[in-house]
Design a protein around this motif. Structure first.
Motif, PDB file in Angstrom:
ATOM      1  N   HIS A  42      53.994  37.053  39.725  1.00 49.17           N
ATOM      2  CA  HIS A  42      52.458  38.095  39.628  1.00 49.17           C
ATOM      3  C   HIS A  42      52.875  38.764  41.267  1.00 49.17           C
ATOM      4  CE1 HIS A  42      49.454  34.834  38.105  1.00 49.17           C
ATOM      5  NE2 HIS A  42      51.123  34.807  37.675  1.00 49.17           N
ATOM      6  N   GLU A  43      53.261  39.379  41.782  1.00 48.28           N
ATOM      7  CA  GLU A  43      53.280  40.488  42.844  1.00 48.28           C
ATOM      8  C   GLU A  43      53.190  41.383  41.920  1.00 48.28           C
ATOM      9  OE1 GLU A  43      54.199  36.671  45.769  1.00 48.28           O
ATOM     10  OE2 GLU A  43      54.969  37.408  43.490  1.00 48.28           O
ATOM     11  N   GLU A  44      54.337  41.687  41.021  1.00 51.84           N
ATOM     12  CA  GLU A  44      53.772  42.998  40.049  1.00 51.84           C
ATOM     13  C   GLU A  44      52.466  43.327  39.642  1.00 51.84           C
ATOM     14  OE1 GLU A  44      57.292  43.330  36.696  1.00 51.84           O
ATOM     15  OE2 GLU A  44      58.505  42.504  38.619  1.00 51.84           O
ATOM     16  N   HIS A  45      51.903  42.248  39.231  1.00 55.16           N
ATOM     17  CA  HIS A  45      50.447  42.760  38.320  1.00 55.16           C
ATOM     18  C   HIS A  45      49.481  42.915  40.160  1.00 55.16           C
ATOM     19  CE1 HIS A  45      51.217  40.757  34.928  1.00 55.16           C
ATOM     20  NE2 HIS A  45      51.493  39.729  35.725  1.00 55.16           N
ATOM     21  N   GLU A  46      49.805  42.557  41.209  1.00 52.20           N
ATOM     22  CA  GLU A  46      49.071  42.673  42.048  1.00 52.20           C
ATOM     23  C   GLU A  46      49.359  44.128  42.235  1.00 52.20           C
ATOM     24  OE1 GLU A  46      46.773  40.842  44.860  1.00 52.20           O
ATOM     25  OE2 GLU A  46      47.041  40.228  42.420  1.00 52.20           O
ATOM     26  N   ALA A  47      50.671  44.879  42.254  1.00 54.15           N
ATOM     27  CA  ALA A  47      50.995  46.140  42.845  1.00 54.15           C
ATOM     28  C   ALA A  47      49.837  46.901  42.063  1.00 54.15           C
ATOM     29  CB  ALA A  47      52.797  46.213  42.889  1.00 54.15           C
ATOM     30  N   LEU A  48      49.416  46.727  40.936  1.00 47.96           N
ATOM     31  CA  LEU A  48      48.751  47.371  39.610  1.00 47.96           C
ATOM     32  C   LEU A  48      47.301  47.790  40.779  1.00 47.96           C
ATOM     33  CD1 LEU A  48      50.482  46.271  36.971  1.00 47.96           C
ATOM     34  CD2 LEU A  48      51.133  48.274  37.545  1.00 47.96           C
ATOM     35  N   VAL A  49      47.512  47.137  41.025  1.00 51.92           N
ATOM     36  CA  VAL A  49      45.312  46.590  42.028  1.00 51.92           C
ATOM     37  C   VAL A  49      45.086  47.200  43.180  1.00 51.92           C
ATOM     38  CG1 VAL A  49      45.053  45.220  39.331  1.00 51.92           C
ATOM     39  CG2 VAL A  49      45.253  44.449  42.320  1.00 51.92           C
ATOM     40  N   ILE A  50      46.407  47.678  43.669  1.00 48.23           N
ATOM     41  CA  ILE A  50      46.161  47.670  44.972  1.00 48.23           C
ATOM     42  C   ILE A  50      45.660  48.886  45.413  1.00 48.23           C
ATOM     43  CG2 ILE A  50      46.960  48.259  46.947  1.00 48.23           C
ATOM     44  CD1 ILE A  50      49.272  45.666  46.176  1.00 48.23           C
ATOM     45  N   GLU A  51      46.075  49.861  44.323  1.00 44.52           N
ATOM     46  CA  GLU A  51      45.547  51.295  44.221  1.00 44.52           C
ATOM     47  C   GLU A  51      43.307  51.679  44.647  1.00 44.52           C
ATOM     48  OE1 GLU A  51      48.317  52.823  41.114  1.00 44.52           O
ATOM     49  OE2 GLU A  51      46.737  52.781  40.542  1.00 44.52           O
ATOM     50  N   ASP A  52      43.311  50.204  43.623  1.00 38.47           N
ATOM     51  CA  ASP A  52      41.868  50.200  44.079  1.00 38.47           C
ATOM     52  C   ASP A  52      40.909  50.392  44.859  1.00 38.47           C
ATOM     53  OD1 ASP A  52      41.651  49.389  40.679  1.00 38.47           O
ATOM     54  OD2 ASP A  52      41.767  51.634  41.370  1.00 38.47           O
ATOM     55  N   GLU A  53      41.865  49.665  45.650  1.00 41.11           N
ATOM     56  CA  GLU A  53      41.279  48.926  47.002  1.00 41.11           C
ATOM     57  C   GLU A  53      40.652  50.475  48.125  1.00 41.11           C
ATOM     58  OE1 GLU A  53      40.539  45.497  48.188  1.00 41.11           O
ATOM     59  OE2 GLU A  53      40.335  45.566  46.749  1.00 41.11           O
ATOM     60  N   ALA A  54      39.160  49.631  48.091  1.00 39.29           N
ATOM     61  CA  ALA A  54      39.178  51.132  49.540  1.00 39.29           C
ATOM     62  C   ALA A  54      39.638  50.747  50.874  1.00 39.29           C
ATOM     63  CB  ALA A  54      37.306  50.698  50.122  1.00 39.29           C
ATOM     64  N   GLY A  55      39.945  52.479  50.949  1.00 45.41           N
ATOM     65  CA  GLY A  55      41.253  52.219  52.574  1.00 45.41           C
ATOM     66  C   GLY A  55      42.532  52.583  52.300  1.00 45.41           C
ATOM     67  N   ASN A  56      42.705  52.575  51.413  1.00 50.34           N
ATOM     68  CA  ASN A  56      43.755  52.054  50.925  1.00 50.34           C
ATOM     69  C   ASN A  56      45.312  53.270  51.355  1.00 50.34           C
ATOM     70  OD1 ASN A  56      46.631  51.884  49.781  1.00 50.34           O
ATOM     71  ND2 ASN A  56      46.034  52.047  47.610  1.00 50.34           N
ATOM     72  N   ILE A  57      46.003  53.513  52.909  1.00 52.55           N
ATOM     73  CA  ILE A  57      45.716  54.407  52.617  1.00 52.55           C
ATOM     74  C   ILE A  57      47.200  55.207  52.394  1.00 52.55           C
ATOM     75  CG2 ILE A  57      46.923  55.492  55.175  1.00 52.55           C
ATOM     76  CD1 ILE A  57      44.216  54.170  56.148  1.00 52.55           C
ATOM     77  N   GLU A  58      48.039  54.246  51.959  1.00 52.21           N
ATOM     78  CA  GLU A  58      48.957  54.756  51.060  1.00 52.21           C
ATOM     79  C   GLU A  58      48.721  55.951  49.928  1.00 52.21           C
ATOM     80  OE1 GLU A  58      52.626  52.553  48.965  1.00 52.21           O
ATOM     81  OE2 GLU A  58      52.591  51.386  50.814  1.00 52.21           O
ATOM     82  N   ALA A  59      47.527  55.374  49.582  1.00 51.28           N
ATOM     83  CA  ALA A  59      47.110  56.176  47.957  1.00 51.28           C
ATOM     84  C   ALA A  59      46.921  57.428  48.786  1.00 51.28           C
ATOM     85  CB  ALA A  59      46.031  55.170  46.724  1.00 51.28           C
ATOM     86  N   GLN A  60      46.350  57.419  49.591  1.00 51.04           N
ATOM     87  CA  GLN A  60      44.905  58.888  49.911  1.00 51.04           C
ATOM     88  C   GLN A  60      46.577  59.003  50.565  1.00 51.04           C
ATOM     89  OE1 GLN A  60      42.066  59.105  50.512  1.00 51.04           O
ATOM     90  NE2 GLN A  60      42.247  60.825  50.508  1.00 51.04           N
ATOM     91  N   ILE A  61      47.912  58.966  51.310  1.00 50.86           N
ATOM     92  CA  ILE A  61      48.810  59.889  51.464  1.00 50.86           C
ATOM     93  C   ILE A  61      49.144  60.792  50.047  1.00 50.86           C
ATOM     94  CG2 ILE A  61      50.943  60.190  52.285  1.00 50.86           C
ATOM     95  CD1 ILE A  61      50.260  57.515  54.175  1.00 50.86           C
ATOM     96  N   ILE A  62      49.312  59.606  49.131  1.00 52.06           N
ATOM     97  CA  ILE A  62      49.778  60.632  48.152  1.00 52.06           C
ATOM     98  C   ILE A  62      49.300  61.695  47.826  1.00 52.06           C
ATOM     99  CG2 ILE A  62      50.359  59.601  45.414  1.00 52.06           C
ATOM    100  CD1 ILE A  62      51.962  57.589  46.587  1.00 52.06           C
ATOM    101  N   VAL A  63      47.700  60.999  47.548  1.00 49.72           N
ATOM    102  CA  VAL A  63      46.828  62.092  46.884  1.00 49.72           C
ATOM    103  C   VAL A  63      46.573  63.475  47.408  1.00 49.72           C
ATOM    104  CG1 VAL A  63      44.424  62.289  46.945  1.00 49.72           C
ATOM    105  CG2 VAL A  63      44.946  60.703  45.609  1.00 49.72           C
ATOM    106  N   ASN A  64      46.441  63.175  48.724  1.00 49.05           N
ATOM    107  CA  ASN A  64      46.665  64.701  50.502  1.00 49.05           C
ATOM    108  C   ASN A  64      47.853  65.401  49.914  1.00 49.05           C
ATOM    109  OD1 ASN A  64      44.861  63.518  51.138  1.00 49.05           O
ATOM    110  ND2 ASN A  64      45.220  62.617  52.596  1.00 49.05           N
ATOM    111  N   ALA A  65      48.817  64.489  49.524  1.00 47.02           N
ATOM    112  CA  ALA A  65      49.695  65.581  49.380  1.00 47.02           C
ATOM    113  C   ALA A  65      50.174  66.398  48.020  1.00 47.02           C
ATOM    114  CB  ALA A  65      51.336  64.658  49.998  1.00 47.02           C
ATOM    115  N   LEU A  66      49.874  65.285  46.866  1.00 41.48           N
ATOM    116  CA  LEU A  66      49.889  66.283  45.683  1.00 41.48           C
ATOM    117  C   LEU A  66      48.602  67.645  46.280  1.00 41.48           C
ATOM    118  CD1 LEU A  66      50.300  66.105  42.805  1.00 41.48           C
ATOM    119  CD2 LEU A  66      48.554  64.749  42.436  1.00 41.48           C
TER     120      LEU A  66
END
Lengths: 208, 100
Positions: free
Chosen positions: A8-32
């Motif tokens: 189940h953890e693998e399924h969870e990892a896929l949806v975390i991106e959609d959470e508001a305030g996800n710092i990790e995704a924001q860092i990746i987007v900014n870098a890209l």
């Protein structure tokens, strides 16, 4: 990570991106974005313009569709038959494969959710509200939808059937609310002003 | 000719696939009724890994009794959950298995 398809953890990892305030995704987007702009493949202006385009549809377009359906029975019939084509008739460019319109009646209420991510009729309503993409709404709107509705201030009578639509795949949904009892006393502009985004998702029911 | 028609009783399979799977766990193995046919769409399980040449698959809207999906919650008997299921995730069921 164990190589277990049911992990189940693998399924969870896929949806975390959609959470508001996800710092990790924001860092990746900014870098890209920085790399793409640095290489001259993209300009900051193009990014801003793309965001503006994403945000330009809005509730006013959904309200226009609903008010038209309330006041034009032939249009309503076409809308129920083929939502996408009927919405396009009003010069609203629809990017979704299909729009399914679900009608509230005195004995039926409809609620829209997307348990897997944040599917939403964006070309008509714009971006979904943050609660719509929250894990709490996505989980609870299917498991305990009547409790969720009551938290939105809608205590749905038990005798009204509740249909929850999980837009998990290729369809996108729009709720057609019931018109106000004194429909004939309003002009189109007044009707459109009474229709909220929440009516079109189904977390609100009564218009007017 | 599609494999299922409106009104057909079906069961959702538990295929145990990994990756970009659009059939959530909460409906797997449950019995439901086909309420609509959506047409054919490219399989998201293929699209997610860049395979755009796959065969388009039939997509159905399937209704479930909420009380069957969530037996530990109090749902009125007529409340339903309607969700889209691709053909390869469905098996035919008999009327007796599913009594809505």
């Amino acid at each position: 990570m164990p190589h277990d398809a049911h992990h189940h953890e693998e399924h969870e990892a896929l949806v975390i991106e959609d959470e508001a305030g996800n710092i990790e995704a924001q860092i990746i987007v900014n870098a890209l974005q920085e790399v793409l702009i640095g290489k001259g493949l993209l300009t900051a202006h193009e990014v801003t313009a793309a965001i503006a385009k994403l945000e330009s549809p809005g509730i006013h377009l959904g309200a226009k569709v609903v008010a038209k359906a309330w006041t034009d029975p032939a249009y309503k019939a076409r809308l129920m038959e083929d939502g996408r084509a009927a919405v396009q008739e009003l010069d609203i460019p629809v990017t979704e494969a299909r729009i399914i319109v679900v009608e509230n009646t005195p004995t039926r209420h409809n609620l829209i959710t997307c348990t897997l991510c944040s599917c939403y009729p964006r070309s008509i309503l714009g971006q979904p509200p943050s609660w719509y993409i929250s894990k709490a709404y996505r989980a609870r709107s299917v498991r305990e939808p009547r409790s969720v509705l009551s938290e939105f201030g809608l205590n749905l009578p038990l005798e009204v059937r509740l249909d929850v639509h999980d837009s998990n795949a290729d369809m996108r949904y729009l709720v057609l609310p019931e018109p106000p009892a004194d429909l004939a006393s309003y002009d189109l502009a007044a009707l459109e002003a009474m229709i909220s985004r929440d009516h079109l998702i189904g977390v609100a029911r009564h218009v007017g | 000719m599609t494999r299922f028609c409106e009104g057909d009783p079906v069961q959702v399979l538990a295929l145990g696939k990994a990756g970009h799977v659009r059939i959530p766990h909460y409906v797997r193995e449950h019995f439901g009724t086909v309420v609509g046919y959506c047409g054919t769409y490219l399989n998201p399980e293929d699209l997610a890994v860049g395979n755009t040449g796959g065969k388009a698959v039939d997509l159905y809207r399937v209704a479930f009794d909420q009380s069957a999906l969530w037996p530990d919650e109090a749902h009125p008997a007529h409340d339903r959950l309607i969700i889209e299921i691709y053909d390869h995730w469905l098996a035919p069921a008999t009327e007796t298995e599913h009594a809505p």
